[in-house]
Scaffold this active site. Structure first.
Site, short mmCIF file in Angstrom:
data_model
loop_
_atom_site.label_atom_id
_atom_site.label_comp_id
_atom_site.label_asym_id
_atom_site.label_seq_id
_atom_site.Cartn_x
_atom_site.Cartn_y
_atom_site.Cartn_z
CG ASP A 84 7.91 34.99 50.29
OD1 ASP A 84 7.12 35.04 49.13
OD2 ASP A 84 8.65 35.79 50.56
CD GLU A 100 8.40 40.99 51.06
OE1 GLU A 100 7.50 41.48 50.07
OE2 GLU A 100 9.24 40.20 50.74
CG HIS A 111 3.51 34.26 51.71
ND1 HIS A 111 3.48 35.22 52.18
CD2 HIS A 111 3.64 34.49 50.56
CE1 HIS A 111 4.24 36.27 51.58
NE2 HIS A 111 4.49 35.78 50.43
CG HIS A 152 5.21 33.93 45.43
ND1 HIS A 152 4.48 35.14 45.06
CD2 HIS A 152 5.54 34.40 46.87
CE1 HIS A 152 4.19 36.10 46.22
NE2 HIS A 152 4.99 35.49 47.02
N1 ADE Z 1 6.87 37.51 44.41
C1 ADE Z 1 7.48 36.65 44.86
N2 ADE Z 1 7.83 36.87 46.11
C2 ADE Z 1 7.52 38.06 46.58
C3 ADE Z 1 7.83 38.81 47.69
N3 ADE Z 1 8.42 38.08 48.88
N4 ADE Z 1 7.27 39.82 47.94
C4 ADE Z 1 6.60 40.57 46.78
N5 ADE Z 1 6.45 39.63 45.71
C5 ADE Z 1 6.97 38.55 45.64
ZN ZN Z 2 5.35 36.50 48.91
#
Ligand code: ADE
Ligand code: ZN
Length: 348
Positions: free
Chosen positions: A286, A208, A25, A27
């Site tokens: 993340d 989340e 996970h 991005h």
């Molecule tokens: N895009 C990048 N980080 C994110 C996150 N923590 N939650 C949702 N979308 C994202």
């Molecule tokens: Zn994320």
């Protein structure tokens, strides 16, 4: 490994860094460090709202997910050419190698770029070439997961999928990210159905900031195989039972939860409880450039704050490898290496 050997507590931080792990996970746009944002802005002649790296970094004080997303999408606006995507991904992969990440499944948000006129193949080819070169030169395994932005329409997601299909062999699956509240999984039923038919692996951010109902929806309506975050599942005992029974992985991101005010203090993070309850959780970064640390920093800070020890470290690393979309044979090889590292640390 049936019993995790005892490891001296003083050596735990070193063990956390040394153990082979997967990151599931992350991005890629969230790995853009302020220094690289400035370098790319200059290279591409793009004006920025901040006049220095320090001023940009000082703006990284978030109150919730949306306050982060606004600045994260602005940061990604410096990416224009294939080489920009390549440089961003190589920089992340270098950091991942340094953290003993043996395998990473990288999210990318194509709509953030195609909406600015960047071609889909520019995005995917730059990222794919970086993954391939890092495998050859540094031995790290990586795959790409195309993430749909849930604040946009399902129509836009369907068009994005169509635009990416000529490059189908360059990504392994799809995800769902961006503003969670008010954008439930059910909004994307058709596009996920289509992705499933195409044989793509399916994951989605859920729980989340959003309620357990979004996790149920991601599982039952979108048919996802992993839940990204999922920390709100603790509010629903029936959901917890299901996650344990089906061993559905939750890709948890502790420093992200802290920086986005999902929790007040790392010591309050529920990952130790989720792990003890038998959920298949692991630790991820993340958006490491925005949340104060790459994956090892997430491990070491969470362990320092919660007092978890070597048995938990082993289980988390093992979960990360098992929950990946790599082949069974490859997972067995990594787990054997993990066992070896734990034996070395126990013996020392
Ligand atoms: N895009 C990048 N980080 C994110 C996150 N923590 N939650 C949702 N979308 C994202
Ligand atoms: Zn994320």
């Amino acid at each position: 490994m049936n019993t995790v050997p005892a490891v001296d507590a003083s050596r735990l931080p070193q063990l956390l860094r040394a153990m082979p792990k997967a990151e599931l996970h992350m991005h890629i746009e969230g790995s853009l460090e302020p220094e690289l944002i400035f370098a790319l802005a200059q290279r591409n002649q793009i004006p920025l709202a901040y006049d220095s790296v320090e001023a940009l970094r000082a703006a990284y004080a978030f109150t919730d997910l949306q306050s982060f997303l606004d600045i994260y999408y602005a940061g990604a606006s410096v990416l224009l050419h294939e080489q920009d995507f390549y440089d961003m991904a190589r920089a992340y992969l270098d950091r991942a190698v340094a953290d003993n990440v043996v395998h990473t499944e990288i999210f990318f948000d194509p709509q953030t770029h195609t909406e600015r006129g960047v071609a889909m193949e520019t995005v995917i080819n730059g990222l794919y070439r970086a993954c391939r070169d890092a495998q050859i030169e540094q031995g790290i395994s990586s795959s790409l997961i195309l993430s749909f932005l849930r604040h946009l329409s399902e129509e836009s997601a369907l068009q994005t999928l169509d635009a990416a299909l000529p490059l189908r062999d360059r990504f392994i699956g799809v995800g769902l990210d961006s503003s969670e509240l008010g954008n439930p999984p059910e909004k994307f039923t058709r596009v996920f159905e289509r992705c499933k038919q195409l044989g793509l692996r399916l994951v989605a951010h859920a729980g989340e900031e959003g309620p357990p109902a979004y996790i149920w929806g991601a599982l039952d309506v979108l048919n996802v195989e992993r839940i990204d975050h999922g920390v709100q599942s603790e509010q629903d005992a029936l959901l917890m039972q299901r996650l344990v029974k089906e061993q559905i992985p939750l890709t948890v991101c502790p420093l992200s939860n802290l920086k986005l005010c999902v929790i007040k203090d790392l010591a309050d993070h529920n990952l130790p409880r989720l792990l003890a309850a038998g959920l298949k959780v692991m630790i991820n970064s993340d958006d490491p450039a925005y949340f104060g640390g790459y994956v090892n920093e997430n491990y070491t800070q969470l362990f320092a704050a919660t007092g978890m020890g070597a048995p938990e470290a082993y289980q988390l690393a093992r979960n990360s490898l098992e929950a990946s979309f790599a082949s069974q044979a490859q997972k067995q090889e990594w787990i054997a290496r993990l066992d070896e590292v734990f034996r070395e640390y126990a013996a020392a």
